[in-house]
Design a protein around this motif. Structure first.
Motif, PDB file in Angstrom:
ATOM      1  N   LEU A  11       0.857  -1.183   0.000  1.00  4.46           N
ATOM      2  CA  LEU A  11       0.000   0.000   0.000  1.00  4.46           C
ATOM      3  C   LEU A  11       0.891   1.229   0.000  1.00  4.46           C
ATOM      4  N   SER A  12       0.650   2.137  -0.935  1.00  2.00           N
ATOM      5  CA  SER A  12       1.346   3.424  -0.984  1.00  2.00           C
ATOM      6  C   SER A  12       0.292   4.519  -0.930  1.00  2.00           C
ATOM      7  N   ILE A  13       0.393   5.391   0.079  1.00  2.00           N
ATOM      8  CA  ILE A  13      -0.575   6.465   0.253  1.00  2.00           C
ATOM      9  C   ILE A  13       0.026   7.790  -0.188  1.00  2.00           C
ATOM     10  N   PHE A  14      -0.710   8.491  -1.046  1.00  2.00           N
ATOM     11  CA  PHE A  14      -0.312   9.805  -1.537  1.00  2.00           C
ATOM     12  C   PHE A  14      -1.371  10.819  -1.118  1.00  2.00           C
ATOM     13  N   LEU A  15      -0.940  12.059  -0.950  1.00  2.81           N
ATOM     14  CA  LEU A  15      -1.855  13.168  -0.711  1.00  2.81           C
ATOM     15  C   LEU A  15      -1.749  14.145  -1.875  1.00  2.81           C
ATOM     16  N   HIS A  16      -2.888  14.474  -2.478  1.00  6.33           N
ATOM     17  CA  HIS A  16      -2.876  15.475  -3.547  1.00  6.33           C
ATOM     18  C   HIS A  16      -3.213  16.827  -2.917  1.00  6.33           C
ATOM     19  N   GLY A  17      -2.183  17.624  -2.682  1.00  9.59           N
ATOM     20  CA  GLY A  17      -2.366  18.871  -1.977  1.00  9.59           C
ATOM     21  C   GLY A  17      -2.420  20.110  -2.836  1.00  9.59           C
ATOM     22  N   GLN A  18      -2.235  19.966  -4.145  1.00 11.78           N
ATOM     23  CA  GLN A  18      -2.202  21.153  -5.003  1.00 11.78           C
ATOM     24  C   GLN A  18      -3.569  21.803  -5.167  1.00 11.78           C
ATOM     25  N   HIS A  19      -4.623  21.014  -5.065  1.00 13.71           N
ATOM     26  CA  HIS A  19      -5.968  21.544  -5.294  1.00 13.71           C
ATOM     27  C   HIS A  19      -6.913  20.991  -4.227  1.00 13.71           C
ATOM     28  N   GLU A  20      -7.976  21.734  -3.948  1.00 13.04           N
ATOM     29  CA  GLU A  20      -8.935  21.300  -2.934  1.00 13.04           C
ATOM     30  C   GLU A  20      -9.820  20.173  -3.434  1.00 13.04           C
ATOM     31  N   ASN A  21     -10.101  20.155  -4.731  1.00 11.05           N
ATOM     32  CA  ASN A  21     -11.082  19.216  -5.257  1.00 11.05           C
ATOM     33  C   ASN A  21     -10.518  18.372  -6.382  1.00 11.05           C
ATOM     34  N   TRP A  22     -11.094  17.202  -6.536  1.00 14.31           N
ATOM     35  CA  TRP A  22     -10.786  16.333  -7.675  1.00 14.31           C
ATOM     36  C   TRP A  22     -11.457  16.930  -8.910  1.00 14.31           C
ATOM     37  N   ASP A  23     -10.669  17.119  -9.969  1.00 14.84           N
ATOM     38  CA  ASP A  23     -11.182  17.755 -11.183  1.00 14.84           C
ATOM     39  C   ASP A  23     -10.479  17.115 -12.377  1.00 14.84           C
ATOM     40  N   PRO A  24     -11.213  16.573 -13.350  1.00 12.29           N
ATOM     41  CA  PRO A  24     -10.587  15.863 -14.476  1.00 12.29           C
ATOM     42  C   PRO A  24      -9.698  16.748 -15.342  1.00 12.29           C
ATOM     43  N   ARG A  25      -9.818  18.066 -15.199  1.00  8.13           N
ATOM     44  CA  ARG A  25      -8.978  18.960 -15.998  1.00  8.13           C
ATOM     45  C   ARG A  25      -7.596  19.160 -15.395  1.00  8.13           C
ATOM     46  N   LEU A  26      -7.350  18.656 -14.186  1.00  8.14           N
ATOM     47  CA  LEU A  26      -6.051  18.818 -13.564  1.00  8.14           C
ATOM     48  C   LEU A  26      -4.986  18.042 -14.343  1.00  8.14           C
ATOM     49  N   PRO A  27      -3.850  18.676 -14.653  1.00 14.57           N
ATOM     50  CA  PRO A  27      -2.771  17.958 -15.366  1.00 14.57           C
ATOM     51  C   PRO A  27      -2.379  16.669 -14.669  1.00 14.57           C
ATOM     52  N   PHE A  28      -2.459  16.681 -13.343  1.00 15.61           N
ATOM     53  CA  PHE A  28      -2.128  15.490 -12.557  1.00 15.61           C
ATOM     54  C   PHE A  28      -2.937  14.271 -12.993  1.00 15.61           C
ATOM     55  N   LEU A  29      -4.153  14.502 -13.479  1.00 13.75           N
ATOM     56  CA  LEU A  29      -5.058  13.405 -13.813  1.00 13.75           C
ATOM     57  C   LEU A  29      -5.040  13.024 -15.287  1.00 13.75           C
ATOM     58  N   TRP A  30      -4.319  13.767 -16.118  1.00 16.86           N
ATOM     59  CA  TRP A  30      -4.365  13.499 -17.550  1.00 16.86           C
ATOM     60  C   TRP A  30      -3.897  12.087 -17.889  1.00 16.86           C
ATOM     61  N   ASN A  31      -2.841  11.650 -17.254  1.00 16.64           N
ATOM     62  CA  ASN A  31      -2.320  10.295 -17.511  1.00 16.64           C
ATOM     63  C   ASN A  31      -2.356   9.446 -16.248  1.00 16.64           C
ATOM     64  N   ASN A  32      -3.322   9.743 -15.401  1.00 18.79           N
ATOM     65  CA  ASN A  32      -3.400   9.054 -14.115  1.00 18.79           C
ATOM     66  C   ASN A  32      -4.848   8.700 -13.802  1.00 18.79           C
ATOM     67  N   SER A  33      -5.543   8.160 -14.793  1.00 17.06           N
ATOM     68  CA  SER A  33      -6.936   7.799 -14.574  1.00 17.06           C
ATOM     69  C   SER A  33      -7.009   6.667 -13.565  1.00 17.06           C
ATOM     70  N   PRO A  34      -7.800   6.826 -12.512  1.00 16.85           N
ATOM     71  CA  PRO A  34      -7.844   5.793 -11.478  1.00 16.85           C
ATOM     72  C   PRO A  34      -8.625   4.561 -11.919  1.00 16.85           C
ATOM     73  N   ASP A  35      -8.346   3.456 -11.267  1.00 23.05           N
ATOM     74  CA  ASP A  35      -9.147   2.251 -11.476  1.00 23.05           C
ATOM     75  C   ASP A  35     -10.497   2.382 -10.777  1.00 23.05           C
ATOM     76  N   ALA A  36     -10.544   3.224  -9.759  1.00 19.74           N
ATOM     77  CA  ALA A  36     -11.800   3.442  -9.036  1.00 19.74           C
ATOM     78  C   ALA A  36     -11.700   4.733  -8.236  1.00 19.74           C
ATOM     79  N   ILE A  37     -12.858   5.345  -8.003  1.00 25.68           N
ATOM     80  CA  ILE A  37     -12.980   6.497  -7.117  1.00 25.68           C
ATOM     81  C   ILE A  37     -13.964   6.123  -6.014  1.00 25.68           C
TER      82      ILE A  37
END
Length: 424
Positions: free
Chosen positions: A254-280
């Motif tokens: 198990l590896s736990i990460f914190l996404h601290g750059q933004h308050e909310n999950w948003d598909p337009r974030l560059p972080f998510l462009w190539n990091n589509s999750p298997d589940a939310i």
């Protein structure tokens, strides 16, 4: 009236679940005084109580300006402590251990560090379906109040395995491991107990789990990070916590990460462009309560990303379920005028089932909400928003929509009344 009767039938289930524990006392008004149990075990407080640290006041979530508290003042509560903040221990340089985190007798602790021969049997040989089976598997007496915290990781397990069906204890093997990328939205008090999510590595043998937390509280604590603190690792895009289960349990990670750059999950974030999750996943989500959820729902529907939540009340989940088609229909005119015709639009307009179920890993006991008698429990009910395609009927509610063109995420964002200002 018949709908109320259906919901009231769950009262017996909630009470039966609670009464299996020696500390599971039902008050005369049908509620469970959880703070009294915490006080009995000397783990009731804000700062300095390890995994049990909890904010003061009546509201279980971060207070937003538009909210008013409706919680009873009769219950024993933690004094509102100005110095408290979700995840405050992440501003230090050391992680909590089993002992310093749980602050209970050794026999009551679901340990993560095992002496030789004390590990639980591999989960693929167990049948872990509810609190009773989990306590037996972990060799814990029911006197242990562990369920009062473990409902967070075990509800994630329930969502991933029994609601979304994307993994399971028998899915992987030593020669065929599964990599699982999960986004956890709206984390608050969970930031005080991150090591407890290691339970997922014990429950899912031969699985490598990446668990990323998002939310207002995550953003706040990461942005306060100082040099050498645990939270500073998040600013460096490193995992803030890692765990490997014993080899006899499948050596899952198990590896736990914190996404601290933004308050909310948003598909337009560059972080998510190539990091589509298997589940939310999202605990106690309140999908109708916060505008930011609209973007999450629409994007998961459009891109068919598995998404499931828990809710306090069954009737709340039902109301939310009824709004999903309305939400999709509301953005259709703009998508049609943009001449969009793509698999995303087909996904967005497809007829889906949104099953709601009683969560066997809910926190034991009815919340103290004054006059409310319908079942209302932390992580009480599961709701699948997007899930197993085999359980959904492909039936479009839109037809004759021409050629693809603009980016779906931008179009959804521009749709009327969508806001990204808050997230539960």
């Amino acid at each position: 009236m018949c709908f109320i009767q259906v919901h009231m039938e769950k009262v017996a289930l909630v009470q039966t679940l609670l009464k299996q524990f020696p500390w599971g006392r039902i008050e005369t008004d049908g509620t469970f005084a959880e703070p009294l149990v915490r006080a009995y075990y000397k783990v009731l407080g804000a700062r300095g109580f390890g995994f049990w640290s909890t904010p003061g006041g009546n509201n279980p979530h971060l207070q937003h300006p538009s909210q008013t508290s409706s919680y009873s003042s009769r219950a024993l509560l933690v004094d509102n402590e100005k110095e408290y903040e979700h995840g405050y221990m992440l501003l230090s340089d050391g992680l909590l251990t089993d002992e310093t985190g749980w602050k209970l007798e050794k026999r009551f602790i679901p340990r993560l560090a095992f002496e030789p021969g004390t590990e639980p049997e591999i989960a693929s040989k167990a049948d872990i379906m509810d609190w009773d089976s989990w306590y037996n598997w972990r060799n814990l007496p029911k006197e242990s109040p562990a369920a009062l915290l473990m409902h967070y990781p075990l509800s994630v397990y329930q969502l991933l395995v029994h609601v979304l069906h994307i993994t399971g204890p028998n899915r992987s093997s030593p020669k065929s491991r599964q990599a699982l990328n999960v986004h956890y939205l709206g984390a608050e008090v969970e930031l005080n107990m991150l090591p407890l999510f290691s339970e997922l590595a014990l429950l899912l043998p031969y699985t490598d789990i990446k668990l990323t937390f998002f939310g207002v509280a995550v953003h706040a604590i990461v942005n306060k990070a100082k040099k050498n603190s645990i939270a500073m690792k998040a600013k460096q895009d490193d995992p803030i916590y890692m765990y490997t289960s014993p080899t006899s349990c499948g050596a899952s990670t198990l590896s736990i990460f914190l996404h601290g750059q933004h308050e909310n999950w948003d598909p337009r974030l560059p972080f998510l462009w190539n990091n589509s999750p298997d589940a939310i996943v999202a605990p106690n989500a309140g999908l109708n309560s916060y505008p930011a959820w609209q973007m999450v729902i629409l994007h998961c529907l459009a891109d068919n990303i598995p998404f499931a939540v828990t809710e306090y009340a069954e009737q709340s989940a039902e109301v939310q379920r009824d709004t999903f088609p309305q939400l999709a229909a509301r953005v259709l005119p703009q998508l049609q005028s943009a001449r969009v015709n793509s698999p995303q639009l087909d996904n967005l307009t497809r007829h889906r089932e949104y099953p709601i179920a009683f969560n066997p890993f809910q926190r034991p006991g009815q919340r103290n909400l004054g006059s409310t008698r319908l079942p209302n429990v932390p992580n009480g009910f599961t709701l699948r928003v997007v899930g197993d395609e085999h359980q959904e009927t492909e039936q479009s509610i839109a037809a004759g929509v021409p050629m693809p063109s603009p980016d779906m995420s931008e179009l959804l964002h521009k749709s009327e009344k969508l806001s990204l200002n808050s997230l539960d």
